[in-house]
Design a protein around this motif. Structure first.
Motif, PDB file in Angstrom:
ATOM      1  N   GLU A 188       0.826  -1.207   0.000  1.00  0.00           N
ATOM      2  CA  GLU A 188       0.000   0.000   0.000  1.00  0.00           C
ATOM      3  C   GLU A 188       0.860   1.257   0.000  1.00  0.00           C
ATOM      4  O   GLU A 188       0.511   2.253  -0.639  1.00  0.00           O
ATOM      5  CB  GLU A 188      -0.929  -0.017   1.215  1.00  0.00           C
ATOM      6  N   ARG A 189       1.983   1.216   0.722  1.00  0.00           N
ATOM      7  CA  ARG A 189       2.868   2.389   0.731  1.00  0.00           C
ATOM      8  C   ARG A 189       3.459   2.633  -0.653  1.00  0.00           C
ATOM      9  O   ARG A 189       3.535   3.780  -1.120  1.00  0.00           O
ATOM     10  CB  ARG A 189       3.976   2.199   1.772  1.00  0.00           C
TER      11      ARG A 189
ATOM     12  N   GLU B 239       2.918   5.803  -3.171  1.00  0.00           N
ATOM     13  CA  GLU B 239       4.036   6.556  -3.750  1.00  0.00           C
ATOM     14  C   GLU B 239       3.894   6.649  -5.269  1.00  0.00           C
ATOM     15  O   GLU B 239       4.065   7.720  -5.857  1.00  0.00           O
ATOM     16  CB  GLU B 239       5.355   5.871  -3.383  1.00  0.00           C
TER      17      GLU B 239
END
Length: 356
Positions: A73-74, A78
């Motif tokens: 998810e990060r 990004e």
């Protein structure tokens, strides 16, 4: 008794009659047409070729992300900062992401591992995209850690940047235009036109596979599948040009060349990727024979035939429609020769119509 008469005076010479619709010699419209048409044609060609190349950037580029949900998810957040750049696909692990790259579902994938992110690329799909993903991997790698990348489906050593493969689209388009134009100029209609187009496409396919695969080594797939892909591409272009020429005459030949060379070639995305071209060029190019043919050639040349369903459908549609137009032209010519419905009147008609 009639008075004697002298020799008859010669008749005054008369100027030959001009064909209907012709212009008198020295008409200024001829030079004016050249002065206007050539700059317009060059401007159009520069726009068609240079504008997409000057606007190269990812647009909904299919990209995979694999790994634990929080880390994935990060990374997605990004990548999502570049609005509209990537179409992200989530995969459970590296094996699934690798399979997606091999199946042409995505151009590459970011795999999140305990040792840091790892980027999978496929330079055979697009060396430009592979380089873009490699640069992105360098930015995502932890400071002081070298980026890890793996080329899952590499381009052949003989053509690592894909330049030779990208340059193959124009010769295929020109071969198809030449075949289609000759069919029209030589008035090959019906069965003769069909056989000429099919035969030319088959021979070009065999010759192209011999050059690109056997000699240059820029293709690495099944030889016969590559020959079929090359031949189908030439057939689609040739049938399109011949069909338009049969229906519209010289205007049809010009329109066929416009679609397949001036638009189809630069919009094919073979030198980069369709998803890197500005819209709607990237999408329209894949619906024209050169773009569909290039995608088909990549699929059979490097990906074991994955992702070729749509290109085959597009090329077959163009080929069938063009061949149908050539066949219709043959039937119309037969009616004209027989003096049936649709036969023109006047002294120029064949079969004796209008002759005194």
């Amino acid at each position: 008794m009639a008075p004697p008469t002298g020799p008859a005076a010669p008749a005054a010479p008369t100027a030959p009659a001009r064909p209907p619709g012709s212009r008198p010699a020295g008409s200024p419209r001829g030079p004016l047409t050249v002065l206007l048409a050539v700059p317009l044609l060059v401007t159009f060609a520069l726009w068609a070729f240079a504008w997409p190349a000057a606007r190269i950037a990812p647009r909904d580029l299919p990209l995979g992300v694999a790994g634990p949900a929080p880390a994935a998810e990060r990374v997605e957040a990004e990548l999502g900062r570049h609005e509209g750049a990537f179409a992200l696909h989530r995969y459970a692990d590296e094996a699934a992401a690798r399979e997606a790259v091999r199946n042409r579902d995505v151009y590459g994938a970011v795999v999140l591992t305990p040792a840091g992110p790892k980027t999978l690329t496929a330079s055979a799909a697009s060396p430009v995209v592979a380089e873009l993903l490699t640069r992105s991997a360098a930015r995502m790698a932890p400071e002081g850690t070298p980026p890890r990348t793996e080329d899952v489906v590499p381009a052949p050593p003989a053509d690592p940047r894909g330049a030779a493969l990208g340059a193959s689209v124009l010769p295929l388009a020109l071969a198809g235009v030449a075949a289609g134009a000759l069919v029209v100029v030589l008035r090959l209609r019906g069965t003769r036109g069909l056989l000429a187009l099919l035969g030319a496409a088959a021979l070009v396919g065999l010759a192209g596979a011999a050059v690109a695969d056997s000699w240059l080594g820029v293709l690495a797939g099944n030889w016969w599948a590559e020959a079929a892909a090359l031949g189908l591409t030439v057939l689609a272009v040739g049938a399109t040009v011949a069909g338009l020429g049969t229906l519209l005459g010289t205007r049809g030949l010009a329109l066929g060349g416009l679609l397949t060379v001036l638009l189809g070639n630069p919009w094919s995305g073979m030198s980069s990727a369709p998803e890197l071209l500005p819209e709607p060029v990237g999408t329209l190019g894949q619906w024209l024979p050169p773009g569909a043919g290039g995608s088909l050639l990549r699929g059979v040349g490097f990906f074991d035939g994955h992702g070729v369903d749509t290109p085959v459908l597009v090329l077959t549609t163009w080929a069938v429609l063009g061949l149908a137009a050539v066949t219709a032209g043959g039937l119309r010519s037969e009616r004209v020769r027989a003096g049936g419905p649709g036969a023109p009147d006047g002294p120029g008609a064949r079969g004796g119509r209008g002759r005194g």
